[in-house]
Write an enzyme that holds these catalytic residues in place. Structure first.
Site, PDB file in Angstrom:
ATOM      1  N   THR B 338      20.957 -11.098  13.087  1.00  0.00           N
ATOM      2  CA  THR B 338      21.262 -11.043  14.513  1.00  0.00           C
ATOM      3  C   THR B 338      20.010 -10.570  15.240  1.00  0.00           C
ATOM      4  O   THR B 338      19.242  -9.761  14.711  1.00  0.00           O
ATOM      5  CB  THR B 338      22.477 -10.129  14.802  1.00  0.00           C
ATOM      6  OG1 THR B 338      22.703 -10.117  16.203  1.00  0.00           O
ATOM      7  CG2 THR B 338      22.274  -8.705  14.324  1.00  0.00           C
ATOM      8  N   HIS B 390      27.867   0.145   1.810  1.00  0.00           N
ATOM      9  CA  HIS B 390      27.521   1.150   0.803  1.00  0.00           C
ATOM     10  C   HIS B 390      28.473   1.128  -0.386  1.00  0.00           C
ATOM     11  O   HIS B 390      28.208   1.738  -1.419  1.00  0.00           O
ATOM     12  CB  HIS B 390      27.506   2.538   1.449  1.00  0.00           C
ATOM     13  CG  HIS B 390      26.610   3.529   0.741  1.00  0.00           C
ATOM     14  ND1 HIS B 390      26.277   3.417  -0.583  1.00  0.00           N
ATOM     15  CD2 HIS B 390      25.968   4.634   1.205  1.00  0.00           C
ATOM     16  CE1 HIS B 390      25.488   4.431  -0.922  1.00  0.00           C
ATOM     17  NE2 HIS B 390      25.280   5.176   0.140  1.00  0.00           N
TER      18      HIS B 390
END
Lengths: 325, 417
Positions: B338, B390
């Protein structure tokens, strides 16, 4: 408060008080008079109330009950003693076809009490250890009670004597001199048809009656240390059953163990299981468990008798299984 | 002969579409393949061409209405035959049966749960409590025999739920109350507009992603001077020779696809407790639209030349803005880039595009004084941030990936033609 009263003495006091209270109350049975009863429940009564109210009879249970029914229909309040509850079978026709149906047929109440020492654990063998209660629980028109404590024994015998219908009163002979407690000096009765929570608990309801109440309480004490909280429901009256109290307990704990020393098939546990399944199904968090004697006569051999009757350890074992279910 | 115009299926898991605009009126003559109407599904907005030439004799589904796929939305009559087409009940009911069957198929997530969970074991009591308290038992972990859901389990669940409700209720109530007051106090000062399908879809996806992934963001500063120089040097050539306006995007797509080859875990997905490594490197590029946001995907980016990447990026962005993306253009992305830097953003912490595990955000390229060999120099700098999941990717791995990207950008060697 007086000194602790035994279960046997409590029954004796109850009868005594009712005989003092109402002169129509009288006793009949084998060796109830001069000998004072096989277990000494009626000891001293012939001296106090005389031969007309404490009547020794021939060895015929059918005759004892038949005569008692006749007297009851004539307005008396007989207390008929079966020396052992096992022999109540001899009076079966008189009780089930006659005493139980008089009110239905004629509107005539039969205010009769039939006492019978029942239950085992005393090495009595197959004819002196039985629990014949279900023959009568199956008979509409009768009331059947089976107290577990001295208090209930006294309160229930008094209610039975005052009742206008035939009451079969099963007193557990194992408890006679083993169970004692201090009783109120003031007069009291225990109503027929009311169960009693002998120990309040949250995890499992143990529903039982008679001597097994004490096994259940013992198991509850052991299990409390392991974090399993038993509620002990003492039926006290087997007919009519206190459905309200039973269902209330089941809805609270959501798990049930039904215990009786009567044989398994046709025992009251089956009836209770059906009531609970029908009326509290959506409150069950585990299977309804039964702990009963096996479907055999009561063995005479002490090791076999020990095996035959439900034990505290059985209740502990089943409760542990059910707790982890 | 009349031709039925049906709501097309725009993608495998799409079962309905909304007609956003009719481009022709009833009575208009339409040519086969010319745009007839616009639709919006939860994946794409698209123009749908006429399936045949003729007169648009009937429009059955109005603008703003949502219908299942294969529903007849319009009828085109043969040229000259202005009569509305006779109803064709057989075909229509056949079609509606088909679409009903498709719509009735449970979503993939549902199927997985049913297969994995089998029948949830409980008890009459637990089921009654679940019914009264409106609890989906498949949300619970049973601790009883054989994983049975016990009384304790469901009561514990309810206690937890109650606690959460107590914490969030005042908040939610306050917001709702404020909203109601705002709306009441200034009816003429507010305007209530229902969300578009795309807006709803974005909203759901964003919240779902935040719930699914453990978002962590790492920030790197990259010296873009060499890339800026290359771009300025070749921009005119690209325009003249290829008709392409060269942007920075192909540079990033190239370095990212190389980085993903080096660190395949960033090109993976998590499915249940499995890591699914995706062998294709399909890079999505977020395109801002006036009416929302869409992420067209450049398939097999690692197999394309630089020119191919530049062309693909321009083409997809252009088609996205013209609503000409096909469903497959927005599917099967494995990583997303992005670029809010074009709007001046210095750095961003984007939300991962599920079921991917990382997203690269490019900040504005600006000239900044930097220290090089103890001297201050003016360099074109940019902050690149990587938001990663994560659950799968630890910080060290994410940073290794970023170090690699940074090195490739700062030391760009590939020829552009």
């Amino acid at each position: 408060m007086a000194a602790p009263t035994t279960y046997l003495e409590a029954i004796r006091q109850g009868i005594w008080e009712e005989m003092e209270r109402n002169e129509n109350v009288f006793i009949l049975g084998e060796d109830v008079g001069v000998y004072g009863g096989a277990f000494k429940v009626t000891e001293g009564m012939i001296e106090r109330f005389g031969e007309d109210r404490v009547i020794d009879t021939p060895i015929s249970e059918a005759a004892i009950v038949g005569a008692a029914i006749g007297a009851a229909l004539m307005g008396m309040r007989p207390i008929a003693e079966m020396q052992f509850a096992d022999f109540i079978a001899c009076a079966f026709d008189q009780i089930t076809n006659f005493a139980a149906k008089c009110r239905y047929r004629w509107g005539a109440g039969v205010p009769l009490v039939i006492r019978g020492p029942s239950g085992g654990g005393i090495h009595g063998g197959p004819f002196h250890s039985q629990n014949p209660e279900m023959h009568f629980v199956h008979t509409p028109g009768l009331k059947v009670v089976a107290p577990s404590t001295a208090y209930d024994a006294k309160g229930l015998i008094k209610s039975a004597i005052r009742d206008e219908d035939p009451v079969i009163y099963f007193e557990h002979k194992f408890l006679y001199r083993r169970i004692k407690e201090e009783l109120p000096e003031k007069e009291f009765v225990v109503p027929i048809g009311k169960a009693d929570i002998k120990r309040s608990g949250s995890d499992i309801s143990v529903i039982t009656y008679g001597a097994m109440v004490h096994n259940a309480l013992e198991a509850a004490t052991v299990l409390a240390e392991e974090g399993i909280d038993l509620e002990v429901v003492d039926l006290r009256t087997l007919l009519p059953l206190d459905k309200e109290r039973i269902l209330e307990s089941v809805k609270k704990t959501n798990k049930v163990i039904l215990v009786h020393e009567d044989v398994r098939t046709g025992g009251i546990a089956g009836e209770l299981a059906a009531i609970i399944a029908e009326e509290a199904f959506e409150y069950l968090d585990g299977p309804i468990m039964r702990i009963t004697a096996p479907d055999t006569p009561v063995p005479y051999s002490p090791p076999l008798e020990e095996f035959f009757f439900p034990k505290t350890s059985d209740i502990i074992r089943v409760a542990k299984q059910l707790a982890t279910y | 002969m009349a031709a039925n115009v049906i709501m097309p299926q725009m993608g495998e898991s799409i079962f309905e579409g909304t007609i956003t605009k009719w481009l022709r009126k009833v009575g208009d003559f339409v040519k086969r393949d010319e745009p007839l109407f616009e639709i919006s599904t939860d994946k794409v907005d698209s123009e749908i061409p006429a399936p045949a030439s003729g007169v648009l004799s009937e429009i059955r589904v109005k603008e703003g209405e949502t219908v299942q796929i294969n529903t007849v939305v319009a009828v085109i009559s043969e040229e000259g035959a202005a009569q509305p087409a006779a109803p064709q009940p057989d075909v229509a009911s056949q079609e509606s049966r088909n679409s009903t069957r498709l719509a009735a198929q449970p979503s993939i997530g549902k199927v997985e749960r049913d297969e994995g969970g089998q029948t949830v074991r409980s008890s009459p009591l637990v089921r009654r409590i679940a019914k009264v308290e409106n609890v989906d038992l498949s949300d619970l972990e049973g601790t009883g025999l054989g994983g049975r859901i016990t009384k304790k389990d469901i009561l514990g669940y309810l206690t937890e739920r109650q606690k959460v409700a107590e914490v969030t209720r005042p908040m939610v109530q306050q917001v709702a109350q404020d909203m109601a007051e705002t709306l009441q106090s200034g009816v003429d000062r507010t305007e209530v507009v229902p969300m578009s399908l795309m807006r709803k879809s974005i909203a759901e996806h964003m919240v779902a992603s935040r719930r699914i992934s453990a978002h962590v963001t790492t920030v790197f500063e990259v010296d873009m001077s060499r890339i800026v120089q290359l771009k300025n040097q070749h921009a005119q050539d690209f325009l003249n020779k290829e008709g392409i306006k060269l942007s920075y995007m192909p540079f990033f797509i190239r370095t990212v696809s190389e980085g993903l080859k080096e660190f395949p875990m960033l090109n993976a997905s998590i499915v249940d407790t499995n890591i699914v490594y995706r062998k294709d490197i399909n890079i999505g590029v977020a395109v801002a639209l006036d009416w929302g946001l869409i992420v067209p995907v450049i398939k097999n980016a690692d197999e394309k030349s630089f020119l191919g990447l530049a062309r693909a990026a321009v083409d997809l962005a252009a088609r996205a803005r013209r609503k000409r993306l096909a469903p497959e253009d927005v599917q099967n992305g494995t990583f997303t880039i992005t670029n809010p830097g074009v709007f001046g953003s210095l750095l961003g912490t984007p939300i991962i595009n599920q079921p991917q595990v990382a997203i690269l955000c490019i900040g504005a390229i600006t000239k900044r004084p930097v220290v090089i060999n103890d001297a201050i120099a003016i360099r074109s700098m940019a902050y690149l941030t990587l938001t990663f999941d994560h659950r799968l990717i630890d910080g060290a791995l994410a940073d290794q990936f970023m170090v690699s990207i940074k090195a490739k950008l700062e030391g760009w060697e590939e020829k552009l033609f």
